[in-house]
Scaffold this motif. Sequence first.
Motif, mmCIF file in Angstrom:
data_model
loop_
_atom_site.group_PDB
_atom_site.id
_atom_site.type_symbol
_atom_site.label_atom_id
_atom_site.label_comp_id
_atom_site.label_asym_id
_atom_site.label_seq_id
_atom_site.Cartn_x
_atom_site.Cartn_y
_atom_site.Cartn_z
ATOM 1 N N VAL A 40 5.160 0.666 3.965
ATOM 2 C CA VAL A 40 4.511 0.117 2.786
ATOM 3 C C VAL A 40 5.577 0.069 1.699
ATOM 4 O O VAL A 40 6.255 1.060 1.448
ATOM 5 C CB VAL A 40 3.323 0.993 2.327
ATOM 6 N N ALA A 41 5.729 -1.080 1.081
ATOM 7 C CA ALA A 41 6.696 -1.245 -0.005
ATOM 8 C C ALA A 41 5.930 -1.643 -1.265
ATOM 9 O O ALA A 41 5.636 -2.818 -1.477
ATOM 10 C CB ALA A 41 7.730 -2.307 0.353
ATOM 11 N N PRO A 42 5.568 -0.664 -2.092
ATOM 12 C CA PRO A 42 4.806 -1.008 -3.306
ATOM 13 C C PRO A 42 5.678 -1.685 -4.345
ATOM 14 O O PRO A 42 6.867 -1.402 -4.450
ATOM 15 C CB PRO A 42 4.314 0.352 -3.803
ATOM 16 N N LYS A 43 5.089 -2.603 -5.103
ATOM 17 C CA LYS A 43 5.789 -3.239 -6.223
ATOM 18 C C LYS A 43 5.430 -2.416 -7.454
ATOM 19 O O LYS A 43 4.297 -2.447 -7.916
ATOM 20 C CB LYS A 43 5.353 -4.688 -6.382
ATOM 21 N N ALA A 56 1.784 -4.863 -3.164
ATOM 22 C CA ALA A 56 2.567 -4.169 -2.149
ATOM 23 C C ALA A 56 2.792 -5.086 -0.958
ATOM 24 O O ALA A 56 2.107 -6.096 -0.794
ATOM 25 C CB ALA A 56 1.852 -2.906 -1.688
ATOM 26 N N THR A 57 3.753 -4.698 -0.137
ATOM 27 C CA THR A 57 4.014 -5.368 1.129
ATOM 28 C C THR A 57 3.836 -4.346 2.238
ATOM 29 O O THR A 57 4.312 -3.225 2.132
ATOM 30 C CB THR A 57 5.445 -5.933 1.186
ATOM 31 N N TYR A 69 5.537 -8.977 8.296
ATOM 32 C CA TYR A 69 5.088 -8.399 7.035
ATOM 33 C C TYR A 69 4.013 -9.274 6.402
ATOM 34 O O TYR A 69 3.865 -10.447 6.718
ATOM 35 C CB TYR A 69 6.255 -8.238 6.053
ATOM 36 N N GLY A 70 3.257 -8.679 5.523
ATOM 37 C CA GLY A 70 2.273 -9.381 4.714
ATOM 38 C C GLY A 70 2.163 -8.644 3.395
ATOM 39 O O GLY A 70 2.298 -7.417 3.354
ATOM 40 N N GLY A 71 1.918 -9.368 2.320
ATOM 41 C CA GLY A 71 1.857 -8.678 1.048
ATOM 42 C C GLY A 71 1.213 -9.486 -0.048
ATOM 43 O O GLY A 71 0.824 -10.640 0.132
ATOM 44 N N MET A 72 1.072 -8.820 -1.204
ATOM 45 C CA MET A 72 0.474 -9.430 -2.377
ATOM 46 C C MET A 72 1.221 -8.947 -3.618
ATOM 47 O O MET A 72 1.543 -7.769 -3.730
ATOM 48 C CB MET A 72 -0.998 -9.047 -2.472
ATOM 49 N N ASP A 73 1.497 -9.862 -4.541
ATOM 50 C CA ASP A 73 2.164 -9.552 -5.798
ATOM 51 C C ASP A 73 1.229 -9.954 -6.930
ATOM 52 O O ASP A 73 0.887 -11.129 -7.073
ATOM 53 C CB ASP A 73 3.479 -10.321 -5.884
ATOM 54 N N THR A 74 0.788 -8.979 -7.733
ATOM 55 C CA THR A 74 -0.149 -9.261 -8.819
ATOM 56 C C THR A 74 0.511 -9.208 -10.190
ATOM 57 O O THR A 74 -0.170 -9.066 -11.199
ATOM 58 C CB THR A 74 -1.317 -8.258 -8.781
ATOM 59 N N SER A 75 1.833 -9.330 -10.272
ATOM 60 C CA SER A 75 2.526 -9.224 -11.553
ATOM 61 C C SER A 75 2.379 -10.479 -12.416
ATOM 62 O O SER A 75 2.559 -10.412 -13.623
ATOM 63 C CB SER A 75 4.006 -8.913 -11.340
#
Length: 115
Positions: A40-43, A56-57, A69-75
């Motif tokens: 898990v790679a958190p942003k 996170a990814t 991989y799959g992820g989401m960026d909410t910035s």
Amino acid sequence: MRRFLSTTLVLAAGCTAAALAWADEPKLPVKTDDGTILYVAPKIAPTEKSADTLGATIGVQRPSGAAAYGGMDTSGSRPIYSVGGSTGGNTSFSAGVESDGKQNNGVKAGITIKY
């Protein structure tokens, strides 16, 4: 001697700042019995007294080098979703896509040759 020391300190500070700017986001790995690594790679965005997580990814990496991989960026103003993968071996093919569901869409692909 004093000038040499101050120059060395300035160069060291510059190199450290550059390294931090280019650093990857931290990955929290979990290794399995067969050598596969789940991570898990958190942003993370630091604040004055804490840190905010802005997505996170989640990924998996096989001992052969194959990965997904799959992820989401909410910035941003809209969340951006991404998914991708790569093959392993001496010639590795990779591909990935990302989208916010409206105007921000992207596709990437590549080949890595190890020699």
